[in-house]
Design a protein around this motif. Structure first.
Motif, PDB file in Angstrom:
ATOM      1  N   MET A 150       0.857  -1.193   0.000  1.00  0.00           N
ATOM      2  CA  MET A 150       0.000   0.000   0.000  1.00  0.00           C
ATOM      3  C   MET A 150       0.887   1.235   0.000  1.00  0.00           C
ATOM      4  O   MET A 150       1.615   1.490   0.958  1.00  0.00           O
ATOM      5  N   VAL A 151       0.841   2.010  -1.077  1.00  0.00           N
ATOM      6  CA  VAL A 151       1.582   3.269  -1.181  1.00  0.00           C
ATOM      7  C   VAL A 151       0.581   4.375  -0.879  1.00  0.00           C
ATOM      8  O   VAL A 151      -0.355   4.592  -1.650  1.00  0.00           O
ATOM      9  N   TRP A 152       0.800   5.109   0.229  1.00  0.00           N
ATOM     10  CA  TRP A 152      -0.275   5.961   0.754  1.00  0.00           C
ATOM     11  C   TRP A 152       0.211   7.360   1.111  1.00  0.00           C
ATOM     12  O   TRP A 152       1.402   7.658   1.062  1.00  0.00           O
ATOM     13  N   GLU A 153      -0.737   8.223   1.464  1.00  0.00           N
ATOM     14  CA  GLU A 153      -0.446   9.562   1.964  1.00  0.00           C
ATOM     15  C   GLU A 153      -0.116   9.484   3.452  1.00  0.00           C
ATOM     16  O   GLU A 153      -0.787   8.758   4.197  1.00  0.00           O
ATOM     17  N   HIS A 154       0.906  10.236   3.879  1.00  0.00           N
ATOM     18  CA  HIS A 154       1.421  10.017   5.231  1.00  0.00           C
ATOM     19  C   HIS A 154       0.399  10.287   6.330  1.00  0.00           C
ATOM     20  O   HIS A 154       0.349   9.583   7.328  1.00  0.00           O
ATOM     21  N   SER A 191       6.259  14.503   8.690  1.00  0.00           N
ATOM     22  CA  SER A 191       6.062  15.141   7.389  1.00  0.00           C
ATOM     23  C   SER A 191       7.297  15.085   6.499  1.00  0.00           C
ATOM     24  O   SER A 191       7.187  15.015   5.279  1.00  0.00           O
ATOM     25  N   GLY A 192       8.501  15.122   7.096  1.00  0.00           N
ATOM     26  CA  GLY A 192       9.715  15.130   6.287  1.00  0.00           C
ATOM     27  C   GLY A 192      10.342  13.764   6.072  1.00  0.00           C
ATOM     28  O   GLY A 192      11.456  13.670   5.563  1.00  0.00           O
ATOM     29  N   THR A 193       9.632  12.702   6.454  1.00  0.00           N
ATOM     30  CA  THR A 193      10.169  11.344   6.344  1.00  0.00           C
ATOM     31  C   THR A 193       9.493  10.605   5.201  1.00  0.00           C
ATOM     32  O   THR A 193       8.286  10.376   5.223  1.00  0.00           O
ATOM     33  N   TRP A 232      14.238   8.218  11.178  1.00  0.00           N
ATOM     34  CA  TRP A 232      12.832   8.527  11.435  1.00  0.00           C
ATOM     35  C   TRP A 232      12.691   9.874  12.152  1.00  0.00           C
ATOM     36  O   TRP A 232      13.346  10.127  13.160  1.00  0.00           O
ATOM     37  N   ASP A 233      11.888  10.758  11.570  1.00  0.00           N
ATOM     38  CA  ASP A 233      11.568  12.076  12.128  1.00  0.00           C
ATOM     39  C   ASP A 233      12.788  12.978  12.272  1.00  0.00           C
ATOM     40  O   ASP A 233      12.830  13.855  13.132  1.00  0.00           O
ATOM     41  N   GLN A 234      13.797  12.777  11.410  1.00  0.00           N
ATOM     42  CA  GLN A 234      14.971  13.640  11.365  1.00  0.00           C
ATOM     43  C   GLN A 234      14.987  14.403  10.042  1.00  0.00           C
ATOM     44  O   GLN A 234      14.369  13.979   9.062  1.00  0.00           O
ATOM     45  N   PRO A 235      15.683  15.544   9.971  1.00  0.00           N
ATOM     46  CA  PRO A 235      15.707  16.327   8.725  1.00  0.00           C
ATOM     47  C   PRO A 235      16.194  15.496   7.550  1.00  0.00           C
ATOM     48  O   PRO A 235      17.118  14.686   7.670  1.00  0.00           O
ATOM     49  N   ASN A 236      15.561  15.723   6.388  1.00  0.00           N
ATOM     50  CA  ASN A 236      15.945  14.936   5.205  1.00  0.00           C
ATOM     51  C   ASN A 236      17.016  15.609   4.362  1.00  0.00           C
ATOM     52  O   ASN A 236      17.487  15.028   3.378  1.00  0.00           O
ATOM     53  N   ASP A 245       9.038  20.390  -3.128  1.00  0.00           N
ATOM     54  CA  ASP A 245       8.182  21.284  -2.371  1.00  0.00           C
ATOM     55  C   ASP A 245       8.505  21.151  -0.887  1.00  0.00           C
ATOM     56  O   ASP A 245       7.966  20.290  -0.201  1.00  0.00           O
ATOM     57  N   LEU A 246       9.406  22.006  -0.374  1.00  0.00           N
ATOM     58  CA  LEU A 246       9.834  21.896   1.019  1.00  0.00           C
ATOM     59  C   LEU A 246       8.752  22.359   1.969  1.00  0.00           C
ATOM     60  O   LEU A 246       8.603  21.822   3.067  1.00  0.00           O
ATOM     61  N   LYS A 247       7.977  23.334   1.573  1.00  0.00           N
ATOM     62  CA  LYS A 247       6.876  23.801   2.409  1.00  0.00           C
ATOM     63  C   LYS A 247       5.813  22.726   2.514  1.00  0.00           C
ATOM     64  O   LYS A 247       5.292  22.433   3.588  1.00  0.00           O
ATOM     65  N   GLY A 248       5.507  22.106   1.381  1.00  0.00           N
ATOM     66  CA  GLY A 248       4.490  21.054   1.375  1.00  0.00           C
ATOM     67  C   GLY A 248       4.908  19.863   2.193  1.00  0.00           C
ATOM     68  O   GLY A 248       4.058  19.123   2.712  1.00  0.00           O
ATOM     69  N   ALA A 249       6.220  19.664   2.346  1.00  0.00           N
ATOM     70  CA  ALA A 249       6.710  18.538   3.127  1.00  0.00           C
ATOM     71  C   ALA A 249       6.355  18.680   4.601  1.00  0.00           C
ATOM     72  O   ALA A 249       6.413  17.722   5.366  1.00  0.00           O
ATOM     73  N   GLN A 250       6.013  19.899   5.018  1.00  0.00           N
ATOM     74  CA  GLN A 250       5.670  20.127   6.405  1.00  0.00           C
ATOM     75  C   GLN A 250       4.169  20.011   6.655  1.00  0.00           C
ATOM     76  O   GLN A 250       3.714  20.197   7.778  1.00  0.00           O
ATOM     77  N   ASP A 251       3.386  19.714   5.613  1.00  0.00           N
ATOM     78  CA  ASP A 251       1.927  19.606   5.775  1.00  0.00           C
ATOM     79  C   ASP A 251       1.568  18.393   6.607  1.00  0.00           C
ATOM     80  O   ASP A 251       2.280  17.396   6.592  1.00  0.00           O
TER      81      ASP A 251
END
Length: 251
Positions: A150-154, A191-193, A232-236, A245-251
């Motif tokens: 399953m490839v999904w939205e986070h 969001s950034g993972t 996990w949950d560290q800056p990418n 889209d770096l801003k969108g990565a924080q959604d």
């Protein structure tokens, strides 16, 4: 000993068949997959497409983990995925290369971008399609005892805030696949993972609660060194010049 009349005999046969059908239906309802592999879509450029790094991740996943003949395949020898599922354009773009390598179509529970919809409407549509997908995976005879991807939205994999917004309703894969009944399953997908697999294993016949959960980090190496492999949950480490889209990565 009295023998039943023909009418009574017919009723007994019908009752026996009804019980048999009900038992068969129950067995089918609890015929879970052996494993469900969950991952997020790749890094995105816009609401409509992945950025170059996201597309490179799709290629790397095919070559290393998910495609036919992958170097570190997540499938046992001789095994093919029973299905690869996607939900949005981002997940469709990531899932297409591995599905194509198997010569199999994707199963799409489609949710398309809608600029006129508000956030609640978008969430409700993703909720419904996620619920439909999870129901089909957990009850479909074609998936019983097999591996499903399953490839999904986070946010619809795991997000406690979203879950609290819809009390009394299961809206994430974490809830719908009963991962929330296991110890150690994160309540939120950061969001950034982008670079992890969640793998749920179902070993108890007649139960829809996983017997085992694991998190596997995507590690590629050359020639995919540019694809982030952060913890996990560290800056990418993505920069604006990446085109993502770096801003969108924080959604």
């Amino acid at each position: 000993m009295l023998k039943p009349s023909s009418g009574e005999a017919l009723m007994i046969v019908r009752l026996a068949l009804t019980v048999l059908f009900c038992m068969s239906g129950l067995d089918a309802a609890l015929a879970t997959p052996a494993r469900i592999i969950i991952l997020r879509h790749g890094e995105k450029a816009t609401a409509y497409k992945l950025c170059d790094i996201g597309r490179e991740r799709a290629e790397a996943l095919t070559t290393i983990y998910l495609g036919r003949g992958a170097a570190k395949s997540l499938f046992a020898n001789g095994e093919a995925p029973a299905a690869i599922l996607a939900i949005t354009l981002h997940t469709l773009e990531l899932a297409s290369p591995p599905a194509a390598s198997w010569g199999e179509p994707l199963t799409l529970y489609s949710v398309l971008p809608d600029k006129d919809a508000d956030e609640d409407e978008k969430a409700e549509l993703l909720n419904r399609r996620t619920q439909e997908a999870a129901h089909d995976v957990m009850t479909g005879p074609r998936y019983a005892g097999k591996t499903v991807v399953m490839v999904w939205e986070h946010k619809h994999i795991a997000n406690k805030k979203l879950e609290d917004t819809f009390p009394g309703e299961a809206v994430t894969l974490r809830q719908l696949l009963k991962l929330d009944e296991l110890h150690g399953v994160p309540e939120k997908w950061p969001s950034g993972t982008y670079d992890y697999f969640w793998i749920a294993e179902y070993g108890n016949q007649g139960s829809d609660v996983p017997t085992r959960f694991s998190m596997v980090k995507q590690e590629f190496g050359a020639p995919y060194d540019a694809v982030p492999s952060n913890d996990w949950d560290q800056p990418n480490g993505l920069e604006p010049e990446s085109g993502c889209d770096l801003k969108g990565a924080q959604d």
